[in-house]
Design a protein around this motif. Structure first.
Motif, mmCIF file in Angstrom:
data_model
loop_
_atom_site.group_PDB
_atom_site.id
_atom_site.type_symbol
_atom_site.label_atom_id
_atom_site.label_comp_id
_atom_site.label_asym_id
_atom_site.label_seq_id
_atom_site.Cartn_x
_atom_site.Cartn_y
_atom_site.Cartn_z
ATOM 1 N N ARG A 62 -5.515 61.891 15.346
ATOM 2 C CA ARG A 62 -4.583 62.666 16.399
ATOM 3 C C ARG A 62 -3.081 62.761 15.713
ATOM 4 O O ARG A 62 -2.396 63.083 15.979
ATOM 5 C CB ARG A 62 -4.597 62.173 17.647
ATOM 6 N N ALA A 63 -3.018 61.579 14.698
ATOM 7 C CA ALA A 63 -1.876 61.369 14.187
ATOM 8 C C ALA A 63 -1.247 62.378 13.420
ATOM 9 O O ALA A 63 -2.101 63.291 12.436
ATOM 10 C CB ALA A 63 -1.779 60.030 13.218
ATOM 11 N N HIS A 64 -0.014 62.713 13.174
ATOM 12 C CA HIS A 64 0.706 63.577 12.427
ATOM 13 C C HIS A 64 0.969 63.211 11.144
ATOM 14 O O HIS A 64 0.881 63.784 10.090
ATOM 15 C CB HIS A 64 2.082 64.108 12.829
ATOM 16 N N ALA A 65 1.109 61.741 10.796
ATOM 17 C CA ALA A 65 1.395 61.069 9.775
ATOM 18 C C ALA A 65 1.038 59.418 10.026
ATOM 19 O O ALA A 65 0.696 58.956 11.213
ATOM 20 C CB ALA A 65 2.742 61.136 9.422
ATOM 21 N N ILE A 66 0.864 58.539 8.900
ATOM 22 C CA ILE A 66 0.633 57.144 9.008
ATOM 23 C C ILE A 66 1.634 56.545 8.163
ATOM 24 O O ILE A 66 1.690 57.071 7.034
ATOM 25 C CB ILE A 66 -0.881 57.114 8.881
ATOM 26 N N LEU A 67 1.773 55.399 8.274
ATOM 27 C CA LEU A 67 2.775 54.732 7.664
ATOM 28 C C LEU A 67 2.096 53.282 7.433
ATOM 29 O O LEU A 67 1.763 52.695 8.363
ATOM 30 C CB LEU A 67 4.082 54.440 7.834
ATOM 31 N N ILE A 68 1.681 53.002 6.179
ATOM 32 C CA ILE A 68 0.819 51.512 5.635
ATOM 33 C C ILE A 68 1.606 50.619 5.048
ATOM 34 O O ILE A 68 2.373 50.922 4.047
ATOM 35 C CB ILE A 68 -0.437 52.062 5.076
ATOM 36 N N ALA A 69 2.201 49.605 5.665
ATOM 37 C CA ALA A 69 2.654 48.485 5.096
ATOM 38 C C ALA A 69 1.808 47.389 5.005
ATOM 39 O O ALA A 69 1.458 46.373 5.905
ATOM 40 C CB ALA A 69 3.983 47.891 5.913
ATOM 41 N N PRO A 70 1.034 47.319 3.742
ATOM 42 C CA PRO A 70 -0.004 46.469 3.580
ATOM 43 C C PRO A 70 0.318 44.931 3.517
ATOM 44 O O PRO A 70 -0.543 44.081 3.790
ATOM 45 C CB PRO A 70 -0.735 46.831 2.410
ATOM 46 N N GLN A 71 1.383 44.619 3.093
ATOM 47 C CA GLN A 71 1.929 43.293 2.769
ATOM 48 C C GLN A 71 3.409 43.080 3.140
ATOM 49 O O GLN A 71 4.412 43.281 2.495
ATOM 50 C CB GLN A 71 1.654 42.928 1.227
#
Length: 229
Positions: A62-71
């Motif tokens: 359902r997301a328009h975007a995703i921000l991933i901060a892995p560390q």
């Protein structure tokens, strides 16, 4: 790849920067933008198998975007701070995902803090207004009027119902001595230098994730991983 066993010496260095008043730059603990992309891919792979992610796959759908901060590294000896790098990817009209735009995640705190910690964070961008807010120079979690942010703990179970009205749903998990990750006041900023380095020319986050003016074949595994989720 940096493992959780390697976090403590890295975080100790960050703690030294905090005590001297110098800016915390967690990216120096890594080898550059491709490493951030590779770590983000690892986080997405965990998303498939780690039960702590709960029904996060439903959020992605359902997301328009995703921000991933892995560390995100945190360390402190009286002064504390957090710092890390992230990638933002947006879904297009046809459902395909963009190449990644690079971001910096940073916050600071003061208090009696002794320890070290590594965290990872995923921001599910659930509305267009939240996505456009992230295109600005600085986005501060909890401080942007009109942007509702729901922070989840070690599980996202029930998130699709209990946080249905949120513009951003944040999932975070932590390891180390600190009990948890504090997101209030965290700044999320576009990183133009990393964008330029990765794509070979100056580009804004909007040009990468909205206008789709950038492509790097090395990001293909990350993009594909989202496309098939």
């Amino acid at each position: 790849m940096i493992t959780r066993r390697q976090v403590f010496p890295i975080a100790a260095a960050l703690g030294l920067a905090a005590t001297t008043g110098l800016p915390i730059d967690a990216a120096r603990a890594d080898s550059g933008p491709q490493a951030v992309v590779d770590h983000a891919l690892g986080t997405l792979q965990d998303l498939r198998h780690d039960k702590e992610f709960g029904n996060a796959l439903q959020l992605i759908s359902r997301a328009h975007a995703i921000l991933i901060a892995p560390q995100i590294f945190k360390a402190g000896f009286f002064f504390g701070g957090e710092g890390g790098r992230a990638v933002l990817m947006a879904r297009g009209i046809n459902g395909s995902w963009s190449n990644p735009a690079f971001y910096t995640v940073a916050s600071g705190s003061f208090g009696l803090q002794i320890g070290a910690q590594e965290s990872e964070m995923i921001m599910f961008i659930m509305s267009e207004r939240a996505l456009h807010a992230l295109m600005a120079n600085k986005f501060e979690i909890g401080a942007n009027a009109g942007i509702a942010v729901a922070t989840l703990g070690s599980t996202v179970a029930g998130a699709t119902t209990t946080n249905a009205g949120a513009d951003i749903i944040v999932w975070a998990s932590s390891s180390g001595v600190y009990a948890g990750i504090s997101l209030a006041g965290t700044l999320v900023q576009p990183n133009g230098d990393m964008n330029s380095s990765y794509y070979g020319r100056p580009l804004t986050s909007g040009e990468i994730v909205l206008e789709r003016l950038a492509h790097n074949p090395a990001a293909a595994p990350l993009v594909h991983s989202l496309d098939v989720l």
